[in-house]
Structure formats: C-alpha cells, structure tokens
Design a protein around this motif. Structure first.
Motif, PDB file in Angstrom:
ATOM      1  N   VAL A 137      44.653  40.592  40.700  1.00 14.48           N
ATOM      2  CA  VAL A 137      43.857  41.735  41.142  1.00 14.48           C
ATOM      3  C   VAL A 137      42.834  41.224  42.147  1.00 14.48           C
ATOM      4  CG1 VAL A 137      42.253  43.545  40.448  1.00 14.48           C
ATOM      5  CG2 VAL A 137      44.197  42.977  38.985  1.00 14.48           C
ATOM      6  N   ASP A 138      42.826  41.808  43.349  1.00  8.53           N
ATOM      7  CA  ASP A 138      41.903  41.428  44.418  1.00  8.53           C
ATOM      8  C   ASP A 138      40.926  42.567  44.676  1.00  8.53           C
ATOM      9  OD1 ASP A 138      42.931  38.789  46.021  1.00  8.53           O
ATOM     10  OD2 ASP A 138      44.587  39.865  45.073  1.00  8.53           O
ATOM     11  N   ASN A 139      39.666  42.226  44.753  1.00  2.00           N
ATOM     12  CA  ASN A 139      38.628  43.191  45.121  1.00  2.00           C
ATOM     13  C   ASN A 139      38.443  43.117  46.635  1.00  2.00           C
ATOM     14  OD1 ASN A 139      36.492  44.941  45.288  1.00  2.00           O
ATOM     15  ND2 ASN A 139      34.992  43.532  44.392  1.00  2.00           N
ATOM     16  N   VAL A 140      38.953  44.113  47.358  1.00  2.00           N
ATOM     17  CA  VAL A 140      38.890  44.105  48.822  1.00  2.00           C
ATOM     18  C   VAL A 140      37.758  44.985  49.339  1.00  2.00           C
ATOM     19  CG1 VAL A 140      41.336  43.597  49.046  1.00  2.00           C
ATOM     20  CG2 VAL A 140      40.600  45.970  48.902  1.00  2.00           C
ATOM     21  N   SER A 141      36.868  45.415  48.459  1.00  2.00           N
ATOM     22  CA  SER A 141      35.732  46.230  48.890  1.00  2.00           C
ATOM     23  C   SER A 141      34.514  45.335  49.101  1.00  2.00           C
ATOM     24  CB  SER A 141      35.423  47.312  47.855  1.00  2.00           C
ATOM     25  OG  SER A 141      35.021  46.719  46.628  1.00  2.00           O
ATOM     26  N   ARG A 142      33.411  45.946  49.528  1.00  5.99           N
ATOM     27  CA  ARG A 142      32.191  45.199  49.817  1.00  5.99           C
ATOM     28  C   ARG A 142      31.198  45.230  48.658  1.00  5.99           C
ATOM     29  NH1 ARG A 142      30.880  47.033  56.095  1.00  5.99           N
ATOM     30  NH2 ARG A 142      32.852  46.267  56.993  1.00  5.99           N
ATOM     31  N   MET A 143      31.632  45.747  47.523  1.00  6.47           N
ATOM     32  CA  MET A 143      30.736  45.799  46.376  1.00  6.47           C
ATOM     33  C   MET A 143      31.470  45.265  45.154  1.00  6.47           C
ATOM     34  SD  MET A 143      30.800  49.900  45.599  1.00  6.47           S
ATOM     35  CE  MET A 143      29.774  49.653  44.162  1.00  6.47           C
ATOM     36  N   PRO A 144      30.738  44.648  44.237  1.00 10.58           N
ATOM     37  CA  PRO A 144      31.403  44.101  43.047  1.00 10.58           C
ATOM     38  C   PRO A 144      31.906  45.217  42.135  1.00 10.58           C
ATOM     39  CG  PRO A 144      29.033  43.920  42.826  1.00 10.58           C
ATOM     40  CD  PRO A 144      29.287  44.415  44.223  1.00 10.58           C
ATOM     41  N   THR A 145      32.918  44.885  41.369  1.00  8.41           N
ATOM     42  CA  THR A 145      33.464  45.851  40.424  1.00  8.41           C
ATOM     43  C   THR A 145      32.733  45.735  39.094  1.00  8.41           C
ATOM     44  OG1 THR A 145      35.132  44.366  39.498  1.00  8.41           O
ATOM     45  CG2 THR A 145      35.706  45.539  41.520  1.00  8.41           C
ATOM     46  N   GLY A 146      32.932  46.727  38.273  1.00 11.16           N
ATOM     47  CA  GLY A 146      32.432  46.664  36.914  1.00 11.16           C
ATOM     48  C   GLY A 146      33.496  46.086  36.008  1.00 11.16           C
ATOM     49  N   LEU A 147      33.452  46.477  34.761  1.00  7.54           N
ATOM     50  CA  LEU A 147      34.438  46.023  33.791  1.00  7.54           C
ATOM     51  C   LEU A 147      35.770  46.698  34.078  1.00  7.54           C
ATOM     52  CD1 LEU A 147      34.607  44.227  31.207  1.00  7.54           C
ATOM     53  CD2 LEU A 147      34.336  46.353  29.898  1.00  7.54           C
ATOM     54  N   ARG A 176      53.146  46.033  25.018  1.00  8.01           N
ATOM     55  CA  ARG A 176      52.554  46.291  26.322  1.00  8.01           C
ATOM     56  C   ARG A 176      51.310  45.425  26.483  1.00  8.01           C
ATOM     57  NH1 ARG A 176      52.220  52.401  28.195  1.00  8.01           N
ATOM     58  NH2 ARG A 176      54.464  51.980  28.041  1.00  8.01           N
ATOM     59  N   PRO A 177      51.269  44.563  27.514  1.00  8.15           N
ATOM     60  CA  PRO A 177      50.117  43.652  27.670  1.00  8.15           C
ATOM     61  C   PRO A 177      48.884  44.385  28.186  1.00  8.15           C
ATOM     62  CG  PRO A 177      51.652  43.371  29.481  1.00  8.15           C
ATOM     63  CD  PRO A 177      52.295  44.344  28.533  1.00  8.15           C
ATOM     64  N   ARG A 178      47.726  44.009  27.657  1.00  5.04           N
ATOM     65  CA  ARG A 178      46.439  44.577  28.069  1.00  5.04           C
ATOM     66  C   ARG A 178      45.451  43.438  28.299  1.00  5.04           C
ATOM     67  NH1 ARG A 178      48.353  48.134  24.093  1.00  5.04           N
ATOM     68  NH2 ARG A 178      48.498  50.313  24.783  1.00  5.04           N
ATOM     69  N   PHE A 179      44.647  43.567  29.343  1.00  8.65           N
ATOM     70  CA  PHE A 179      43.671  42.546  29.702  1.00  8.65           C
ATOM     71  C   PHE A 179      42.351  43.211  30.059  1.00  8.65           C
ATOM     72  CE2 PHE A 179      47.891  41.119  30.961  1.00  8.65           C
ATOM     73  CZ  PHE A 179      47.984  39.899  30.313  1.00  8.65           C
ATOM     74  N   VAL A 180      41.258  42.506  29.799  1.00  9.34           N
ATOM     75  CA  VAL A 180      39.917  42.944  30.169  1.00  9.34           C
ATOM     76  C   VAL A 180      39.368  41.938  31.168  1.00  9.34           C
ATOM     77  CG1 VAL A 180      37.594  43.454  29.379  1.00  9.34           C
ATOM     78  CG2 VAL A 180      39.548  44.049  27.933  1.00  9.34           C
ATOM     79  N   LEU A 181      38.983  42.425  32.351  1.00 11.79           N
ATOM     80  CA  LEU A 181      38.465  41.578  33.419  1.00 11.79           C
ATOM     81  C   LEU A 181      36.979  41.848  33.606  1.00 11.79           C
ATOM     82  CD1 LEU A 181      41.312  41.878  36.085  1.00 11.79           C
ATOM     83  CD2 LEU A 181      41.094  40.235  34.218  1.00 11.79           C
ATOM     84  N   ASP A 182      36.219  40.787  33.696  1.00  9.74           N
ATOM     85  CA  ASP A 182      34.790  40.917  33.965  1.00  9.74           C
ATOM     86  C   ASP A 182      34.562  41.288  35.426  1.00  9.74           C
ATOM     87  OD1 ASP A 182      34.180  40.294  31.360  1.00  9.74           O
ATOM     88  OD2 ASP A 182      34.098  38.133  31.754  1.00  9.74           O
TER      89      ASP A 182
END
Length: 494
Positions: free
Chosen positions: A117-127, A141-147
């Motif tokens: 997963v790539d954040n291509v915006s100019r602001m940080p993401t949340g959870l 079904r796999p599930r993941f939590v990303l900081d």
C-alpha cells in the motif's frame, strides 16, 4: 519512494493512482448529498448507539424540561455526525498492488501473497485496515491493521494461501477500511485489481524406463533412422548472415527478388499422446484422494516426464479435445503458438490445462478414437476409468493407430464402491458390489491386453513411479501375466 526494511521481500512496484488505486475514503469526487448519505451508512454500532442515545436524551430533556440533559443529548448525537463528516472530507490517495510468489503452485503446496500500500497523497494517513478477498478453499480471509503511513511512504504485508484442490482461484479485490479515532464510523473501499492463483496437479518424478513400442525423442529407432535422411522444407526462407551459399534456392530467389535458402533438415521428434478419460460416471468419489484426481496428477507427471525426454507430447481427452490443438500439431518446434514449443513452455501449457480439466458427460471414448484417425505413429499412454466390454472394444481399436500403447486402468471398486441402494461405501467391501460389476473391469482389461495394450491396473494407494516401472517390466517380458505367454512363463516358474 521509501525502501523496504532489510531482509524483507523484494519491493512491489507502486501502481499508478488510476490502476488499482483508490482515494480514501471516496475514490472519485462525488456529489455532496449522495456521498454523505453513503458515509452515514458507514456508522458503526457504537456510532448508531450514540445517535440513538442522544435523540432519546433530547426527547427526555424536552419532556422533563431539563436543559442540561438537552446539552448532553446534543453532544451524543452530534459526535458521530462530526466523525462522519471528518472522515468523509479526509482524502487519502492510496495505491495498492499485489504480487504472488509463485503464481503457479502444485496442489497441497503453499504460495505467498505480498501486498503493498502506497500513500501517494501529501498528507499522512490514519489507521488503515486491509482485507483481501480469497476463496474459502484457499484459507481464511486475511486482515491487516496498518499504522500511520507518511506522505510518499508505503507498507508491505504478506500472507500464505494453500489449496489441496487444483484450479484457478481469483484473489482480490483488496479492500481498504478506514475508521475514525473514536470508532464511530467505518468506511470500506475496494481496489480494482485482481490476480489469479493457478493450482496445478502434483507432478511426480518418474524413473527412466523403455515402454513397449516407444522410440526415444532423438535416440536410435526406426523412425529416427528415416529422419536422418531428412528432406528440405518445401517453403524456403530468407537468407541470413552465416548461411551456407550452397543452400541457396535459386528458383525462389528469382521469384521473390531476394536471396532465399532452403531450410535446414529437421530431425524427427518421437511423439507421445497422453489420453485422459474424464467421463463422470467412470469415477466414483471426489476430493484430492479420489481416483479422478489421481488420474489427472498421473497424466501431468507422464506428460512432463516425456517432454523432458525429448518427446513431442499431446494431451487428449475422451471428448476429442487436444492440447495443443490441430493447428499446433504435437507442439515442439512446429508450434509457434506455444512460444516456440520448448519443453518448459509446453509443460506449463499442459499443466495449466490439467489444472481446470473437469468431468465430461460422455459415455464412450469414440471422440478420442476419431481424433487419433489422423495421428501419425507414436506412443500413447492412457489413463482410463471404469470400462465395460463395449467401451473396451472401442479403446482396443485405438491401439491400431499407435506404435505403442500403455493403459493405466483405475477400477473404482478398488477406490470406492456402492451397495445395492447406490450408497457409497469404503473400498474393500466386496459384498457391497454385485459379482457382475466386480468382473466387468477384469474382462475389459483382458480385451485390451489381447489387442496389444500394455495394461497396468491401479488400486487406491498405488504410487505412480512404481506403476511406471511395472509397465517397463511388462514390456521386458513382452506379454502381461494374463496373456498366454505370460501364463506359460508363470507356470514354468512354479
């Protein structure tokens, strides 16, 4: 772009925002009213409870005349709505990609799926919470939590999939779930990218044996002796640097106005046809340990083994369908549609075909006999289910079209049986099967041997490498134990 942590999997290339990417939470810009109503549908149980409690408190405050209670009710009702509005207005541009390692696996083996997963915006993401859609047969079904993902950063996760059944299984789309810090609202968006995991039959290594009537791919044989004489192709080709000028075809040169040469002599490749019986009623039972799955895996093993020995291999089913098709002949150097026809390419094509082969509704193997009418002399290795005398007679005729024939017959009585009511019972319960049915396959086997087939009967639990060597022993004796010569030899030893 950030680099992955040392020791991790190789980085996945970021997908462009328009391919497999999504704006979080919304994607493309939406109309205000409709999009906000959609966001309201993402209220969690906690959020709905807060709204309901706030409305109830406001009603009680109005009835009881308690302004303080009204303030509490408004706070409870407005907080979830504020969370929805904030989450709705937050725009993360996130791109997702998936890589399979490997994308083609044998049955009962594992593959690893790498997600990025790539954040291509100019602001940080949340959870961020990720969920990938996989068929039930591949596992949960796999599930993941990303900081929090910094601007321009990425996160990589992976999971394993495993299937005991062959087939093609879709993976995706990848779902991205966003939530606010209070857990009042939860929005889910899906990426557009899909991938396919191909689970091919298991391939067993087979010992090198020499079967009855076979000729090695480029070894000494009557067929190869004829091929040594060679003949020039009737269609010349253009001159290439380094070609011998003695091979210039002057008539074609004058016709086309450019230097043309005769093609080099092509050595003859021995040919092998692998016949797979897919009739539904010829096999009982299902699952990875069933007779049909054993036959499919054995056909894959023999096809791969013969390709490694230099044979041009064709896969043929009882429906008359062959791979490669008529335009590709037996593959090999004359099959441009299969990437030049190298053994590796042909093995992949055959394995992909066997990965999705299913039962047919046919009752006879006449279509396979018709498909072999135009076939040249070669070796045929057949994997057959239950046969009655009429079907055995049809299979016996196939022997006339081949130089050598080996049949592996899977008697369903040895795998699974049926009682008088048609109920499936464990194999080995002889009382459950009428005597006539018990002898049907035996008569068919005798008919095939009398027609010149080398027949190997397959029972549940038999290993293909041992059966392959048994076929070689039958060739060495030239006759099977049930033929007159075989019985004479058996009597001499007693």
């Amino acid at each position: 772009m950030a680099t992955p942590a040392p020791g991790g999997p190789p980085p996945l290339p970021p997908r462009p925002p328009g391919a497999g990417g999504a704006d979080a939470p919304g994607g493309e810009p939406r109309s205000g009213a409709g999009g906000f109503r959609t966001a309201l549908g993402g209220l969690t149980t906690r959020g709905r409870s807060f709204v309901a409690a706030g409305i109830a408190a406001a009603i009680c405050a109005y009835v009881l005349g308690q302004p303080d209670l009204l303030r509490v009710g408004l706070l409870l009702a407005i907080l979830p709505l504020v969370c929805v509005a904030v989450l709705y207005r937050t725009r993360y541009r996130v791109a997702g990609s998936r890589r399979l390692s490997p994308s083609r696996v044998p049955a009962m083996s594992e593959a690893r799926v790498h997600l990025r997963v790539d954040n291509v915006s100019r602001m940080p993401t949340g959870l961020l919470m990720l969920q990938d859609r996989v068929p039930y047969v591949l596992g949960p079904r796999p599930r993941f939590v990303l900081d929090r993902v910094e601007p321009g950063g990425h996160r990589e996760v992976s999971y394993r999939v495993r299937s005991d059944l062959r087939g093609r299984y879709p993976l995706g789309p990848l779902q991205l779930r966003l939530t606010d810090p209070f857990g009042m609202c939860e929005l889910t968006r899906s990426f557009s990218a899909h991938d396919t995991l191909t689970v091919v039959p298991r391939v067993e290594a087979l010992p090198p044996v020499r079967l009855a009537g076979e000729a090695n791919g480029y070894g000494e044989s009557r067929t190869r002796a004829l091929a040594f004489a060679g003949e020039d192709d009737v269609i010349p080709r253009g001159y290439r640097h380094g070609d011998d000028l003695r091979r210039v075809h002057w008539r074609s040169t004058a016709k086309y106005g450019e230097l043309m040469v005769r093609r080099e002599e092509q050595p003859h490749r021995a040919r092998c046809t692998v016949l797979l019986d897919t009739r539904a009623w010829a096999y009982f039972g299902s699952g990875p340990d069933s007779a049909f799955e054993w036959a499919v895996s054995a056909a894959a093993s023999v096809s791969t083994h013969m390709l490694e020995r230099g044979y041009a291999v064709r896969l043929l089913t009882d429906t008359g369908t062959s791979v490669p098709g008529p335009e590709g002949g037996f593959g090999g150097d004359s099959s441009p549609s299969l990437g030049g026809g190298s053994p590796t390419d042909m093995a992949l094509v055959l394995l992909d075909t066997l990965a999705v082969v299913a039962h047919s509704d046919g009752e006879t193997l006449s279509a396979a006999y018709e498909a072999l009418r135009s076939a040249t002399e070669g070796l045929i290795v057949a994997f057959l289910g239950d046969l009655d005398e009429e079907q055995a007679a049809g299979v016996a005729r196939i022997r006339q079209r081949t130089g050598g024939a080996v049949a592996f017959v899977l008697d369903s009585d040895d795998w699974v049986a049926r009682d008088a009511t048609g109920r499936l019972v464990p194999a080995g319960d002889a009382d459950a099967v009428p005597a006539g049915e018990q002898d049907g396959t035996g008569r068919a086997v005798r008919m095939l041997r009398e027609a010149g087939w080398t027949v190997v009967e397959v029972a549940a639990g038999d290993a293909l490498p041992e059966l392959w060597q048994r076929a070689d022993r039958y060739r060495t004796r030239e006759e099977s134990p049930d033929t007159p010569q075989g019985r004479h030899e058996a009597g001499a030893t007693t």
